[in-house]
Every structure is written in C-alpha cells, then in structure tokens.
Design a protein around this motif. Structure first.
Motif, PDB file in Angstrom:
ATOM      1  N   SER A 131      -2.032  -8.958 -25.327  1.00  0.00           N
ATOM      2  CA  SER A 131      -1.894  -8.019 -25.987  1.00  0.00           C
ATOM      3  C   SER A 131      -1.544  -6.681 -25.439  1.00  0.00           C
ATOM      4  CB  SER A 131      -3.267  -7.715 -26.604  1.00  0.00           C
ATOM      5  OG  SER A 131      -4.355  -7.395 -25.776  1.00  0.00           O
ATOM      6  N   TRP A 132      -1.807  -6.461 -23.937  1.00  0.00           N
ATOM      7  CA  TRP A 132      -1.431  -4.929 -23.465  1.00  0.00           C
ATOM      8  C   TRP A 132      -0.061  -5.285 -22.960  1.00  0.00           C
ATOM      9  CZ3 TRP A 132      -5.984  -5.691 -19.983  1.00  0.00           C
ATOM     10  CH2 TRP A 132      -7.200  -5.524 -20.428  1.00  0.00           C
ATOM     11  N   GLY A 133       0.777  -6.585 -23.295  1.00  0.00           N
ATOM     12  CA  GLY A 133       2.099  -6.632 -22.555  1.00  0.00           C
ATOM     13  C   GLY A 133       2.131  -6.869 -21.133  1.00  0.00           C
ATOM     14  N   LEU A 134       1.327  -7.520 -20.680  1.00  0.00           N
ATOM     15  CA  LEU A 134       0.998  -7.527 -19.094  1.00  0.00           C
ATOM     16  C   LEU A 134       1.180  -8.955 -18.642  1.00  0.00           C
ATOM     17  CD1 LEU A 134      -1.923  -5.254 -18.085  1.00  0.00           C
ATOM     18  CD2 LEU A 134       0.467  -4.908 -17.979  1.00  0.00           C
ATOM     19  N   GLU A 135       1.620  -9.025 -17.421  1.00  0.00           N
ATOM     20  CA  GLU A 135       1.846 -10.905 -17.037  1.00  0.00           C
ATOM     21  C   GLU A 135       0.649 -11.272 -16.923  1.00  0.00           C
ATOM     22  OE1 GLU A 135       3.678 -13.227 -13.179  1.00  0.00           O
ATOM     23  OE2 GLU A 135       3.737 -10.853 -13.317  1.00  0.00           O
ATOM     24  N   LEU A 136       0.428 -12.910 -17.332  1.00  0.00           N
ATOM     25  CA  LEU A 136      -0.993 -13.530 -17.320  1.00  0.00           C
ATOM     26  C   LEU A 136      -1.677 -13.805 -15.941  1.00  0.00           C
ATOM     27  CD1 LEU A 136      -0.327 -15.773 -20.221  1.00  0.00           C
ATOM     28  CD2 LEU A 136      -1.119 -13.334 -20.218  1.00  0.00           C
ATOM     29  N   ILE A 137      -2.444 -13.622 -15.523  1.00  0.00           N
ATOM     30  CA  ILE A 137      -2.960 -14.160 -14.194  1.00  0.00           C
ATOM     31  C   ILE A 137      -3.355 -15.550 -14.145  1.00  0.00           C
ATOM     32  CG2 ILE A 137      -4.198 -11.926 -13.704  1.00  0.00           C
ATOM     33  CD1 ILE A 137      -6.593 -13.183 -14.138  1.00  0.00           C
ATOM     34  N   GLY A 138      -3.254 -16.150 -12.980  1.00  0.00           N
ATOM     35  CA  GLY A 138      -3.293 -17.700 -12.893  1.00  0.00           C
ATOM     36  C   GLY A 138      -4.632 -17.971 -12.494  1.00  0.00           C
ATOM     37  N   GLU A 139      -4.731 -19.349 -12.232  1.00  0.00           N
ATOM     38  CA  GLU A 139      -6.178 -19.919 -11.757  1.00  0.00           C
ATOM     39  C   GLU A 139      -5.959 -20.426 -10.266  1.00  0.00           C
ATOM     40  OE1 GLU A 139      -7.779 -22.769 -14.317  1.00  0.00           O
ATOM     41  OE2 GLU A 139      -7.406 -21.544 -16.157  1.00  0.00           O
ATOM     42  N   GLU A 140      -7.204 -20.393  -9.618  1.00  0.00           N
ATOM     43  CA  GLU A 140      -6.976 -21.059  -8.222  1.00  0.00           C
ATOM     44  C   GLU A 140      -7.257 -22.342  -8.342  1.00  0.00           C
ATOM     45  OE1 GLU A 140      -9.323 -19.150  -5.275  1.00  0.00           O
ATOM     46  OE2 GLU A 140      -8.150 -17.301  -5.409  1.00  0.00           O
ATOM     47  N   PRO A 141      -6.541 -23.667  -8.160  1.00  0.00           N
ATOM     48  CA  PRO A 141      -7.320 -24.909  -8.448  1.00  0.00           C
ATOM     49  C   PRO A 141      -8.125 -25.234  -7.620  1.00  0.00           C
ATOM     50  CG  PRO A 141      -5.090 -24.803  -6.719  1.00  0.00           C
ATOM     51  CD  PRO A 141      -5.427 -23.210  -7.174  1.00  0.00           C
ATOM     52  N   GLU A 142      -9.214 -26.018  -7.766  1.00  0.00           N
ATOM     53  CA  GLU A 142     -10.257 -26.556  -7.318  1.00  0.00           C
ATOM     54  C   GLU A 142     -10.484 -28.153  -7.274  1.00  0.00           C
ATOM     55  OE1 GLU A 142     -14.062 -24.262  -7.521  1.00  0.00           O
ATOM     56  OE2 GLU A 142     -12.841 -22.877  -8.726  1.00  0.00           O
ATOM     57  N   ASP A 143     -11.014 -28.596  -6.198  1.00  0.00           N
ATOM     58  CA  ASP A 143     -11.159 -30.254  -6.227  1.00  0.00           C
ATOM     59  C   ASP A 143     -12.289 -30.450  -6.833  1.00  0.00           C
ATOM     60  OD1 ASP A 143     -11.133 -32.868  -5.967  1.00  0.00           O
ATOM     61  OD2 ASP A 143     -10.836 -32.670  -3.709  1.00  0.00           O
ATOM     62  N   ALA A 144     -12.409 -31.118  -8.077  1.00  0.00           N
ATOM     63  CA  ALA A 144     -13.730 -31.392  -8.449  1.00  0.00           C
ATOM     64  C   ALA A 144     -14.482 -32.509  -7.558  1.00  0.00           C
ATOM     65  CB  ALA A 144     -13.819 -32.013  -9.900  1.00  0.00           C
ATOM     66  N   GLU A 145     -13.842 -33.284  -6.605  1.00  0.00           N
ATOM     67  CA  GLU A 145     -14.544 -34.294  -5.983  1.00  0.00           C
ATOM     68  C   GLU A 145     -14.770 -34.063  -4.585  1.00  0.00           C
ATOM     69  OE1 GLU A 145     -12.129 -37.883  -6.708  1.00  0.00           O
ATOM     70  OE2 GLU A 145     -12.763 -37.921  -8.641  1.00  0.00           O
ATOM     71  N   SER A 146     -14.233 -32.607  -4.149  1.00  0.00           N
ATOM     72  CA  SER A 146     -14.766 -32.535  -2.792  1.00  0.00           C
ATOM     73  C   SER A 146     -15.843 -32.495  -2.308  1.00  0.00           C
ATOM     74  CB  SER A 146     -14.264 -30.683  -2.697  1.00  0.00           C
ATOM     75  OG  SER A 146     -15.218 -30.078  -3.438  1.00  0.00           O
ATOM     76  N   LEU A 147     -16.037 -33.073  -1.238  1.00  0.00           N
ATOM     77  CA  LEU A 147     -17.074 -33.764  -0.684  1.00  0.00           C
ATOM     78  C   LEU A 147     -17.537 -32.585   0.685  1.00  0.00           C
ATOM     79  CD1 LEU A 147     -19.563 -35.717  -1.162  1.00  0.00           C
ATOM     80  CD2 LEU A 147     -18.310 -37.035   0.690  1.00  0.00           C
ATOM     81  N   THR A 148     -18.458 -31.988   0.549  1.00  0.00           N
ATOM     82  CA  THR A 148     -18.544 -30.931   1.802  1.00  0.00           C
ATOM     83  C   THR A 148     -19.345 -31.478   2.906  1.00  0.00           C
ATOM     84  OG1 THR A 148     -20.449 -29.812   0.743  1.00  0.00           O
ATOM     85  CG2 THR A 148     -18.441 -28.921   0.109  1.00  0.00           C
ATOM     86  N   GLN A 149     -19.449 -31.080   4.069  1.00  0.00           N
ATOM     87  CA  GLN A 149     -19.983 -31.379   5.228  1.00  0.00           C
ATOM     88  C   GLN A 149     -21.636 -31.562   5.031  1.00  0.00           C
ATOM     89  OE1 GLN A 149     -18.633 -33.151   7.540  1.00  0.00           O
ATOM     90  NE2 GLN A 149     -16.765 -33.047   6.685  1.00  0.00           N
TER      91      GLN A 149
END
Length: 279
Positions: A131-149
C-alpha cells in the motif's frame, strides 16, 4: 507511517498476537506495541500512527495445530494429536498435554508454530508495504526437519545396546530397512540416544570386500519423522568415506518414497527392483 520490521519487533508482535486479554496497537512511530487499556493515545497524533496487529484468534491457532498434525510423518504421534483435536472442549489443553509426552515432537511444534506465525506477520507487513508502494520483503527458508546436535547424541554401538536394539527390531517387524538377516552390532554401527540417554534408534552395516551393506536402520516410533534416520545414514556414510569404502548398499522396502529421496540426495542410485509373491 513506514517502519522497519526488525526481529525484535516481530517477536514483540508475536507475543501480543496470542494475548486475547487486551486491545493492542502498533505505534509505527516508536516501533513498539502498546496496550490501549493502559496507555492514552495522543489525540493530536497522526491517525495513521497506530495500526492494528495481524488478526490472530483461537480459530487461527486451531488450524495451525491441524496443519502441523496432518504434516507429521510419525503415525503414532499423529494419531494421538488427531484424537486430541477431535475432543471439542479442552482441545488446546489436550493438544498440549499430548505433545508434552513427546519432547522431540514438541520442539518441532514450537519451531513450526514460530515459523508459521512469523510468516503471518511478514505477510501482514508486506500488505502494508504494497500500500506504500514499496518492494516486498522475503522470508528466510527454514528446514522443518532439521535435527540439531542438542536433540540426539550419536555414538558407536556397544554390547549394552544389543538388548534395546533387539527389542526395537522385534517391534518394527517388517518395517526395518535392509530386509536381510538382522545384524547388530555390525562391522559399522551407530546408536542414537535422546538427550536423556534413551535408546532412540540405530543403524548397522556389514562389510563385504570393498562394499558396505546397511543391514538395518530402525528408529523408535515416537522419534520418527524428525530426520533421525537421515542423520544416522549421513553419520554412517561419513565413517564409510573415512574408511575409503567405495560402495554402500541398502535395500529399501516398498512405500518408503520419502526416504528414497533422502538417499538420492546422498548420491545413492537405485540398481535393483525386488518383487515378492507370497502364497
């Protein structure tokens, strides 16, 4: 009215979105959320200075729980969560109590919920930017199945693991990968434990000349769908590379298409199709 959506502001918006006990607005000039029941708005302020937060109510939360449950590959937990969602009254408490029995899945839920709600905030912010006439921002992809140490501990199989591995193997029946004679511990075997030291799963392989055959890969039912099997495969392949093993072989039962994709990403190539007729 333009303002920057910082990580801190997103977290603040998320906190107040779930608070059903107040009336909140975003002060776009100060970049903070205010409670109109506690703060008196300046009558002389720009009428566009204060804007409503993204809509979020119990129905939104319920649909989020439904989507999370439908996407779980762990059939055991999925069925229990589905039953909790079908209760009607007390559904949110039932869902929470069911999740508390499966800490690893509960962690996935919190990550999923945070990610999806942040997407709601970003979509809301992008509608403003449009509505302000500005460029849209994106999202940072995340891995829903990531398994941390921190989720699981991996180590070489030992003699004390035979009893829990046998019990898991009996429980899995025909579900196990490998489909050959059960071997544990093999020439190369890795065990996965939870942070609390519980036996979560294992992979076992036997060497034949220059090849390594994965005989069994099994995960406790409550820990399936978390990426644990894929991590066990990756760990084993790292050991195989270190030992200069040229070929690694695994038989994959029918109906495991999702795991086949994981194998393809690890440079496995299908070489045999097995057909079985039982009478």
């Amino acid at each position: 009215m333009q303002f920057e959506l910082s990580s801190a502001l997103i977290d603040e918006i998320l906190f107040f979105m779930e608070d059903q006990g107040g009336d909140f607005l975003l002060d776009t000039q100060e970049g903070v959320v205010i409670n109109t029941e506690w703060e008196i708005l300046d009558d002389d302020a720009d009428e566009d200075r204060y804007i409503s937060l993204p809509d979020w109510g119990p129905s939104n939360g319920f649909r989020l729980m439904e989507r999370f449950t439908a996407g779980l590959r762990n059939a055991l937990v999925r069925e229990e969560l589905s039953a909790a969602l079908d209760r009607g009254r007390g559904v949110f408490r039932a869902f929470k109590d069911t999740l508390s029995q499966y800490p690893e899945v509960e962690k996935l839920w919190f990550e999923y919920k945070d990610r999806e709600m942040k997407r709601e905030v970003i979509a809301w912010y992008n509608s403003l930017r449009e509505s302000w006439g500005l460029e849209l921002i994106g999202e940072e992809p995340e891995d829903a199945e990531s398994l941390t140490q921190e989720d699981f501990h991996f180590r070489a199989a030992a003699a004390q693991d035979i009893t829990p591995a046998e019990a898991l193997h009996r429980g899995c029946g025909q579900e196990n990968f490998g489909m050959g004679a059960w071997v544990f511990p093999g020439d190369m075997s890795i065990v996965a434990e939870t942070a609390g030291g519980e036996f979560a799963g294992y992979i076992s392989a036997a060497r034949t000349d220059a090849s390594l055959r994965i005989c069994t890969l099994e995960v406790q039912p409550e820990y399936r769908g978390l990426g644990l099997g894929k991590t066990l495969i990756t760990r084993l392949l790292e050991q195989a590379d270190h030992a200069a093993i040229k070929q690694v072989i695994i038989d994959l039962p029918a109906g495991q298409d999702h795991f086949a994709r994981a194998l393809l990403r690890e440079q496995f190539k299908p070489c045999v199709q097995r057909y079985v007729r039982s009478t």
